[in-house]
Design a protein around this motif. Structure first.
Motif, PDB file in Angstrom:
ATOM      1  N   ILE A  32      31.341   7.711  22.881  1.00  0.00           N
ATOM      2  CA  ILE A  32      30.963   7.884  24.273  1.00  0.00           C
ATOM      3  C   ILE A  32      32.066   8.670  24.967  1.00  0.00           C
ATOM      4  CG2 ILE A  32      31.970   5.690  25.029  1.00  0.00           C
ATOM      5  CD1 ILE A  32      29.565   5.457  26.968  1.00  0.00           C
ATOM      6  N   ASN A  33      31.653   9.655  25.743  1.00  0.00           N
ATOM      7  CA  ASN A  33      32.581  10.445  26.549  1.00  0.00           C
ATOM      8  C   ASN A  33      32.331  10.113  28.010  1.00  0.00           C
ATOM      9  OD1 ASN A  33      33.971  12.683  24.739  1.00  0.00           O
ATOM     10  ND2 ASN A  33      31.929  12.254  23.939  1.00  0.00           N
ATOM     11  N   PHE A  34      33.400   9.959  28.752  1.00  0.00           N
ATOM     12  CA  PHE A  34      33.325   9.571  30.155  1.00  0.00           C
ATOM     13  C   PHE A  34      33.365  10.830  31.019  1.00  0.00           C
ATOM     14  CE2 PHE A  34      35.119   6.204  27.637  1.00  0.00           C
ATOM     15  CZ  PHE A  34      34.431   5.087  28.076  1.00  0.00           C
ATOM     16  N   ASN A  35      32.244  11.165  31.646  1.00  0.00           N
ATOM     17  CA  ASN A  35      32.135  12.403  32.414  1.00  0.00           C
ATOM     18  C   ASN A  35      32.735  12.318  33.814  1.00  0.00           C
ATOM     19  OD1 ASN A  35      30.734  13.460  30.228  1.00  0.00           O
ATOM     20  ND2 ASN A  35      28.754  12.896  31.079  1.00  0.00           N
ATOM     21  N   LYS A  36      32.790  11.112  34.376  1.00  0.00           N
ATOM     22  CA  LYS A  36      33.248  10.969  35.757  1.00  0.00           C
ATOM     23  C   LYS A  36      34.591  10.254  35.867  1.00  0.00           C
ATOM     24  CE  LYS A  36      28.577  11.177  37.556  1.00  0.00           C
ATOM     25  NZ  LYS A  36      27.556  10.561  38.387  1.00  0.00           N
ATOM     26  N   GLU A  37      35.197   9.915  34.735  1.00  0.00           N
ATOM     27  CA  GLU A  37      36.489   9.239  34.710  1.00  0.00           C
ATOM     28  C   GLU A  37      37.399   9.964  33.729  1.00  0.00           C
ATOM     29  OE1 GLU A  37      36.374   4.969  34.017  1.00  0.00           O
ATOM     30  OE2 GLU A  37      34.223   5.038  34.337  1.00  0.00           O
ATOM     31  N   LYS A  38      38.690   9.878  33.962  1.00  0.00           N
ATOM     32  CA  LYS A  38      39.656  10.448  33.024  1.00  0.00           C
ATOM     33  C   LYS A  38      39.987   9.370  32.001  1.00  0.00           C
ATOM     34  CE  LYS A  38      41.881  14.158  35.386  1.00  0.00           C
ATOM     35  NZ  LYS A  38      43.144  14.854  35.493  1.00  0.00           N
ATOM     36  N   ARG A  39      39.178   9.302  30.941  1.00  0.00           N
ATOM     37  CA  ARG A  39      39.389   8.358  29.855  1.00  0.00           C
ATOM     38  C   ARG A  39      39.150   9.072  28.533  1.00  0.00           C
ATOM     39  NH1 ARG A  39      35.961   2.985  31.017  1.00  0.00           N
ATOM     40  NH2 ARG A  39      36.874   2.458  29.008  1.00  0.00           N
ATOM     41  N   LYS A  40      39.833   8.613  27.500  1.00  0.00           N
ATOM     42  CA  LYS A  40      39.620   9.163  26.172  1.00  0.00           C
ATOM     43  C   LYS A  40      38.241   8.742  25.663  1.00  0.00           C
ATOM     44  CE  LYS A  40      42.818   7.575  23.628  1.00  0.00           C
ATOM     45  NZ  LYS A  40      43.899   7.162  22.738  1.00  0.00           N
ATOM     46  N   PRO A  41      37.594   9.569  24.831  1.00  0.00           N
ATOM     47  CA  PRO A  41      36.336   9.152  24.212  1.00  0.00           C
ATOM     48  C   PRO A  41      36.533   7.865  23.411  1.00  0.00           C
ATOM     49  CG  PRO A  41      36.712  11.482  23.844  1.00  0.00           C
ATOM     50  CD  PRO A  41      37.977  10.926  24.436  1.00  0.00           C
ATOM     51  N   LYS A  42      35.477   7.092  23.292  1.00  0.00           N
ATOM     52  CA  LYS A  42      35.545   5.797  22.617  1.00  0.00           C
ATOM     53  C   LYS A  42      34.403   5.703  21.604  1.00  0.00           C
ATOM     54  CE  LYS A  42      34.731   0.933  23.753  1.00  0.00           C
ATOM     55  NZ  LYS A  42      34.398   0.014  24.837  1.00  0.00           N
ATOM     56  N   ASN A  43      34.698   5.302  20.372  1.00  0.00           N
ATOM     57  CA  ASN A  43      33.636   5.062  19.391  1.00  0.00           C
ATOM     58  C   ASN A  43      32.894   3.791  19.778  1.00  0.00           C
ATOM     59  OD1 ASN A  43      34.305   7.282  17.873  1.00  0.00           O
ATOM     60  ND2 ASN A  43      35.417   6.134  16.327  1.00  0.00           N
ATOM     61  N   ILE A  44      31.571   3.886  19.910  1.00  0.00           N
ATOM     62  CA  ILE A  44      30.785   2.705  20.264  1.00  0.00           C
ATOM     63  C   ILE A  44      29.786   2.312  19.186  1.00  0.00           C
ATOM     64  CG2 ILE A  44      31.034   3.048  22.749  1.00  0.00           C
ATOM     65  CD1 ILE A  44      28.059   4.005  22.726  1.00  0.00           C
TER      66      ILE A  44
ATOM     67  N   ASP B 134      18.227   2.107  30.559  1.00  0.00           N
ATOM     68  CA  ASP B 134      18.591   2.307  31.958  1.00  0.00           C
ATOM     69  C   ASP B 134      19.974   2.954  31.978  1.00  0.00           C
ATOM     70  OD1 ASP B 134      20.508   0.191  31.672  1.00  0.00           O
ATOM     71  OD2 ASP B 134      19.007  -1.276  32.265  1.00  0.00           O
ATOM     72  N   ASN B 135      20.612   3.022  33.126  1.00  0.00           N
ATOM     73  CA  ASN B 135      21.905   3.712  33.224  1.00  0.00           C
ATOM     74  C   ASN B 135      23.050   2.995  32.514  1.00  0.00           C
ATOM     75  OD1 ASN B 135      21.052   6.004  34.593  1.00  0.00           O
ATOM     76  ND2 ASN B 135      21.281   5.032  36.584  1.00  0.00           N
ATOM     77  N   ASP B 136      22.840   1.754  32.064  1.00  0.00           N
ATOM     78  CA  ASP B 136      23.890   1.003  31.387  1.00  0.00           C
ATOM     79  C   ASP B 136      23.503   0.538  29.992  1.00  0.00           C
ATOM     80  OD1 ASP B 136      25.702   1.051  33.614  1.00  0.00           O
ATOM     81  OD2 ASP B 136      24.424  -0.437  34.573  1.00  0.00           O
ATOM     82  N   THR B 137      22.285   0.837  29.547  1.00  0.00           N
ATOM     83  CA  THR B 137      21.799   0.315  28.281  1.00  0.00           C
ATOM     84  C   THR B 137      21.229   1.441  27.427  1.00  0.00           C
ATOM     85  OG1 THR B 137      21.168  -1.703  29.463  1.00  0.00           O
ATOM     86  CG2 THR B 137      20.317  -1.437  27.226  1.00  0.00           C
TER      87      THR B 137
ATOM     88  N   GLN C  11      20.748  -2.313  20.356  1.00  0.00           N
ATOM     89  CA  GLN C  11      20.881  -2.191  21.809  1.00  0.00           C
ATOM     90  C   GLN C  11      22.311  -2.482  22.242  1.00  0.00           C
ATOM     91  OE1 GLN C  11      17.720  -3.683  24.316  1.00  0.00           O
ATOM     92  NE2 GLN C  11      19.223  -4.550  25.733  1.00  0.00           N
ATOM     93  N   LEU C  12      22.872  -1.590  23.074  1.00  0.00           N
ATOM     94  CA  LEU C  12      24.240  -1.738  23.564  1.00  0.00           C
ATOM     95  C   LEU C  12      24.292  -1.566  25.067  1.00  0.00           C
ATOM     96  CD1 LEU C  12      26.110   0.550  21.005  1.00  0.00           C
ATOM     97  CD2 LEU C  12      25.877  -1.933  20.906  1.00  0.00           C
ATOM     98  N   GLU C  13      25.125  -2.374  25.711  1.00  0.00           N
ATOM     99  CA  GLU C  13      25.464  -2.174  27.117  1.00  0.00           C
ATOM    100  C   GLU C  13      26.716  -1.308  27.117  1.00  0.00           C
ATOM    101  OE1 GLU C  13      23.636  -3.352  29.763  1.00  0.00           O
ATOM    102  OE2 GLU C  13      22.236  -4.066  28.235  1.00  0.00           O
ATOM    103  N   VAL C  14      26.625  -0.140  27.704  1.00  0.00           N
ATOM    104  CA  VAL C  14      27.764   0.786  27.668  1.00  0.00           C
ATOM    105  C   VAL C  14      28.535   0.748  28.973  1.00  0.00           C
ATOM    106  CG1 VAL C  14      26.772   2.324  25.961  1.00  0.00           C
ATOM    107  CG2 VAL C  14      26.260   2.693  28.338  1.00  0.00           C
TER     108      VAL C  14
END
Length: 81
Positions: free
Chosen positions: A31-43, A58-61, A68-71
């Motif tokens: 997962i890459n964070f488009n609106k935050e300065k965070r490193k990508p994370k393997n999910i 939805d925007n979180d699932t 199924q994951l809550e991101v």
């Protein structure tokens, strides 16, 4: 394998296959964070998958190949299941 952006563009998921050695391969999704300065994370990490079927609930699932994951907090790793 593929790149998919969340409906609200908060996250982008990048799926790819990574070699695990001579006889193994793994499907990895980060997962890459488009609106935050965070490193990508393997999910998501699963054994011997050649395709990533990604469906937004939805925007979180997200559902990835039936998991199924809550991101961004939840992860799936076949080695721990």
């Amino acid at each position: 394998m593929s790149t998919v952006t969340f409906p609200d563009e908060t996250y982008t998921l990048k799926a790819y296959v990574s070699s695990g050695g001579a006889t193994t391969d793994f499907s990895v999704l980060e997962i890459n964070f488009n609106k935050e300065k965070r490193k990508p994370k393997n999910i998501y990490w699963n054994y011997h998958e050649e395709k990533a079927n990604i469906k937004w609930v939805d925007n979180d699932t997200v559902i990835i190949n039936g998991h199924q994951l809550e991101v961004p907090s939840e992860t799936y790793d076949f080695r721990r299941d």
